[in-house]
Design an enzyme around this catalytic site. Structure first.
Site, short mmCIF file in Angstrom:
data_model
loop_
_atom_site.label_atom_id
_atom_site.label_comp_id
_atom_site.label_asym_id
_atom_site.label_seq_id
_atom_site.Cartn_x
_atom_site.Cartn_y
_atom_site.Cartn_z
N CYS A 183 10.94 -10.43 26.39
CA CYS A 183 12.18 -11.41 26.59
C CYS A 183 11.50 -13.06 26.91
O CYS A 183 10.67 -13.60 26.04
CB CYS A 183 12.82 -11.06 27.50
SG CYS A 183 14.52 -12.03 27.65
N GLN A 184 11.92 -13.53 28.16
CA GLN A 184 11.25 -14.78 28.42
C GLN A 184 9.88 -14.85 28.55
O GLN A 184 9.25 -15.73 28.08
CB GLN A 184 11.89 -15.32 29.48
CG GLN A 184 11.51 -16.68 30.17
CD GLN A 184 11.87 -17.11 31.36
OE1 GLN A 184 11.79 -16.24 32.47
NE2 GLN A 184 12.30 -18.30 31.82
#
Lengths: 429, 354
Positions: free
Chosen positions: B147-148
């Site tokens: 994700c991030q």
């Protein structure tokens, strides 16, 4: 009913569970009787109320997961309220109307009545059970309140209870009058404090206004969900499909709710009202902090402003120390160091040219946040040691690991960091 | 045709069953005990400030010589990738012969308020990479970003390409302005500067509820109705509670890093424009010339597939592979389907290139 611990022992457990079953059977009988007596009157023998009674009696026996379970019970109530509405409809519809298309009109009337209920639930003068029904459609708002609870001015956000209808009655005139009052210029030695309080009050009023707009914007969701639900049921009827369980009806309602919500929150209008909402709340909180800082300063206590200054300074020191450590250790913990380049500031990287380009771009476009980091360089070098045995194997496609937990003699000397010295080393790897 | 075939007796029984399940559930929950997370044995090999770099103890005979560093997001906690024995992406990667390390960013507090993305990416992440390069005697390592953490990995790989042998991104936002990106749509008009000035570090709880607010009926309602139905199964209840623990275990977000991520990535979409500057480095995705495996989830409501898939258009590599997982943002790590699909595919891809 009993409030004994349900996990006390198996014999008691059996008895406890039997009691719970008896409770629900009794409630079921009451409900059946209620339907017969009051043609489906919502408060008599309401299942959601039954769940409330049950929970009040047993909640004390579940201290550990109580908050979590409360939420399960709440969702159970939503399911039961929705189901009971459906049952009201199913028991009231004449048998003949189920044939042909007659049911459509009946269903539409029933949904219209629910919409009316939802509209009434916005005002204060409705019975509790109607309010409970509107809670079915308030999940999106509920998440908002929970989201902002950490940053709201008051627990649970007191402004929530100012119903939009009541606010609408106040009208813009009241807001304008208050605003005029708040615009009276401050004089004398308390001038700055007066202005701060005025700004705070104005920010609070604005937040209240925006909050009501936000709530109103959500109001149509319930109506739209019902419209979608009706259309889906109509389409199912036309395709010869049917709902066979209450749960299937609940799932269909969830689908409709999500569809309606997704369309709404992706609209430009929602983007505006959401932004205004967050910004207005932050304005209130920011102003409150300024006032509080003034008071703390007067009492010779540390203010937020001073704390931030210290933290900023401490962070710059931390970067400087890491940079010095990095230089001291010959930087860039890679094995050959042949890729290490000093980029002339910032954390280690691979491109002086890229760095210069970044400077130019930053001047051109403006960069948030990262600029402070430019003044310092790097952090401390990697302290972990190499894996000597493994290093010899580097380049081979696959290597062999020893069984987990095996510790090789001398492994403790392999690392520089305390953690490293504890690490088992895998043979051959 | 009348679209309801429910008799009053059946309906009553269903509601009565729900009541009974809730009662039984109390017994199940009261006997659950500790909700343990993190299934695979690991050891700390490096620590800096609040960051800890872990090494998972291998349990297979043959290991790939190039270590794999898993870079998690700052949001939520990394044990999601190793939730339990039979739901562990980490374990799957290890079973496929990869030597796996993981960055745990820790729980930042007020003292970390001014940490920037430069501190996180070129600083902490960079030093972890160096630790592993030195430890394994290799010039470059494999990175898997989540994700991030995937976005961070892209930034790192673009500015330090020689330190990354192979790059795997999973459910990673790249184009932050795709039409179906709800989060991005919401924050476009939020005054991020004012928010950070006011809040300092952004409470994890606030982000948490924001994520749940993306699908409130499903995530705040229906999911718990599903839970009630499994309350008679202690194992299923425990699995649910593990996920629940993870969902609500949300570190606060450091103010300065949050400010830059929200403004430059979410609001201005600078990553694909080549305008992101982290510290002294401009992030140009064209510099990503190492092999890239981009895994995205078809039903991802947090990072829309289109946002991840955009990567192909901006990276400089000639060895780009995309893999679509038929599930959601979390399911890609914890579902049974994911265990059979994602780690084996990632391992095969890495092993072919190392």
């Amino acid at each position: 009913m009993t409030t004994d611990n349900p996990s006390a022992n198996s014999t008691e457990n059996t008895g406890w569970l039997d009691l719970q079953r008896q409770f629900w059977e009794s409630w079921s009988r009451m409900y059946t009787q209620g339907v017969a007596d009051a043609a489906g009157g919502p408060s008599k023998g309401s299942w959601a109320e039954g769940l409330d009674h049950w929970w009040n009696a047993v909640a004390g026996s579940l201290p550990e997961h109580r908050r979590f379970y409360e939420h399960l019970v709440e969702q159970g109530k939503v399911f039961m309220t929705l189901s009971q509405e459906l049952m009201k409809f199913l028991t009231s519809i004449p048998a003949g109307a189920k044939e042909g298309d007659g049911w459509k009109e009946q269903l539409k009337s029933h949904f219209d009545a629910i919409k009316e209920t939802l509209a009434r639930a916005r005002s204060q003068d409705v019975p509790n059970y109607l309010r409970g029904f509107s809670a079915l459609f308030e999940l999106p708002l509920d998440t908002w309140y929970r989201m902002m609870s950490g940053s709201a001015m008051t627990p649970g956000d007191v402004l929530r209870n100012v119903r939009s209808e009541a606010l609408e009655k106040m009208g813009e005139q009241v807001h304008r009058s208050v605003d005029r009052f708040l615009s009276v210029p401050g004089v004398g030695y308390t001038r700055e404090s007066q202005e701060q309080l005025q700004q705070f009050a104005r920010a609070l009023l604005n937040y209240q206004k925006v909050l009501q707009e936000y709530l109103s914007a959500h109001h149509h969701l319930g109506m739209d969900t019902l419209d979608r639900l009706y259309k889906k049921l109509e389409a199912m009827g036309e395709k010869g499909e049917s709902i066979k369980t209450l749960r299937a009806m609940y799932d269909l309602w969830v689908d409709c709710g999500e569809e309606s919500y997704a369309e709404f929150v992706m609209s430009p209008e929602f983007q505006d009202v959401y932004g205004e909402m967050v910004n207005a709340l932050m304005a209130v909180k920011h102003q409150a902090r300024l006032i509080l800082d003034e008071h703390l300063g007067a009492l010779n206590m540390p203010t937020r402003r001073e704390m931030n200054s210290i933290i900023r300074h401490q962070n710059e020191l931390r970067r400087s120390i890491k940079s010095l450590q990095r230089e001291r250790n010959g930087r860039d913990g890679g094995p050959s160091h042949r890729h290490a380049h000093h980029a002339g500031g910032g954390h280690g990287g691979e491109g002086g040219a890229q760095s210069r380009e970044a400077d130019a771009l930053r001047k051109r476009t403006g960069v948030a946040g990262a600029v402070a980091g430019d003044e310092t360089s790097g952090g401390r070098p990697a302290e972990s040691a190499e894996l000597p045995a493994r290093k010899k194997q580097a380049g081979k496609r696959m290597i062999t690991a020893r069984a987990p937990g095996a510790v090789e003699a001398g492994a403790a000397t392999a690392g520089n960091s305390p953690a490293e010295s504890q690490r088992p080393v895998k043979a051959g790897g | 045709m009348f679209p309801f075939q429910i008799t009053p007796d059946e309906a009553l029984k269903e509601m009565q069953d729900l009541g009974n399940k809730l009662a039984l559930g109390m017994k199940t929950l009261s006997e659950l005990g500790e909700i343990d997370v993190g299934a695979t044995e690991k050891e700390e090999i490096y620590r800096e400030d609040k960051l800890v770099l872990y090494h998972f103890k291998p349990f297979v005979e043959r290991l790939n010589p190039v270590p794999l560093l898993v870079v998690y997001a700052l949001v939520n906690r990394p044990y999601m990738a190793d939730l339990q024995q039979n739901r562990s992406m980490i374990r799957g990667l290890m079973a496929g012969g990869l030597d796996v390390y993981l960055i745990d960013w820790g729980y930042p507090d007020g003292g970390d308020l001014y940490l920037t993305l430069d501190d996180y990416i070129n600083g902490y992440l960079g030093r972890c990479v160096d630790v592993l390069r030195k430890r394994h005697g290799v010039d470059s390592i494999n990175i898997l970003g989540i994700c991030q953490g995937g976005t961070f990995s892209l930034c790192f790989a673009a500015t330090h390409p020689k330190k990354v042998r192979n790059l795997i991104t999973t459910v990673t936002p790249v184009d932050f302005h795709t039409p179906d990106d709800m989060l991005s749509h919401w924050v476009r008009k939020v005054d991020i500067d004012r928010l950070v000035e006011t809040m300092g570090n952004v409470p994890g709880e606030m982000l948490n509820w924001t994520f749940l607010a993306l699908k409130p009926f499903r995530l705040f309602g229906q999911k718990y109705m599903d839970m009630i139905n499994t309350l008679d199964d202690p194992m299923a209840a425990k699995n649910f509670m593990r996920m629940e623990k993870w969902i609500f275990d949300s570190p606060d977000q450091v103010g300065e890093a949050y400010r830059q991520f929200m403004k430059d990535f979410y609001q201005k979409n600078k990553l694909i424009k080549g305008e992101i500057v982290i510290g002294n480095h401009r992030v140009d995705l064209k510099n990503i010339t190492m092999p890239v495996l981009n895994i995205y989830a078809k039903d991802d409501h947090l990072v829309p597939p289109a946002s991840s898939k955009a990567l192909e258009r901006y990276v400089g590599t000639k060895d780009y592979t995309a893999l679509e997982f038929p599930g959601g943002h979390i399911g890609i790590y914890v579902s049974g389907k994911a265990q059979k699909m994602i780690p084996p595919a990632a391992c095969e891809w890495v092993n072919q290139r190392t």
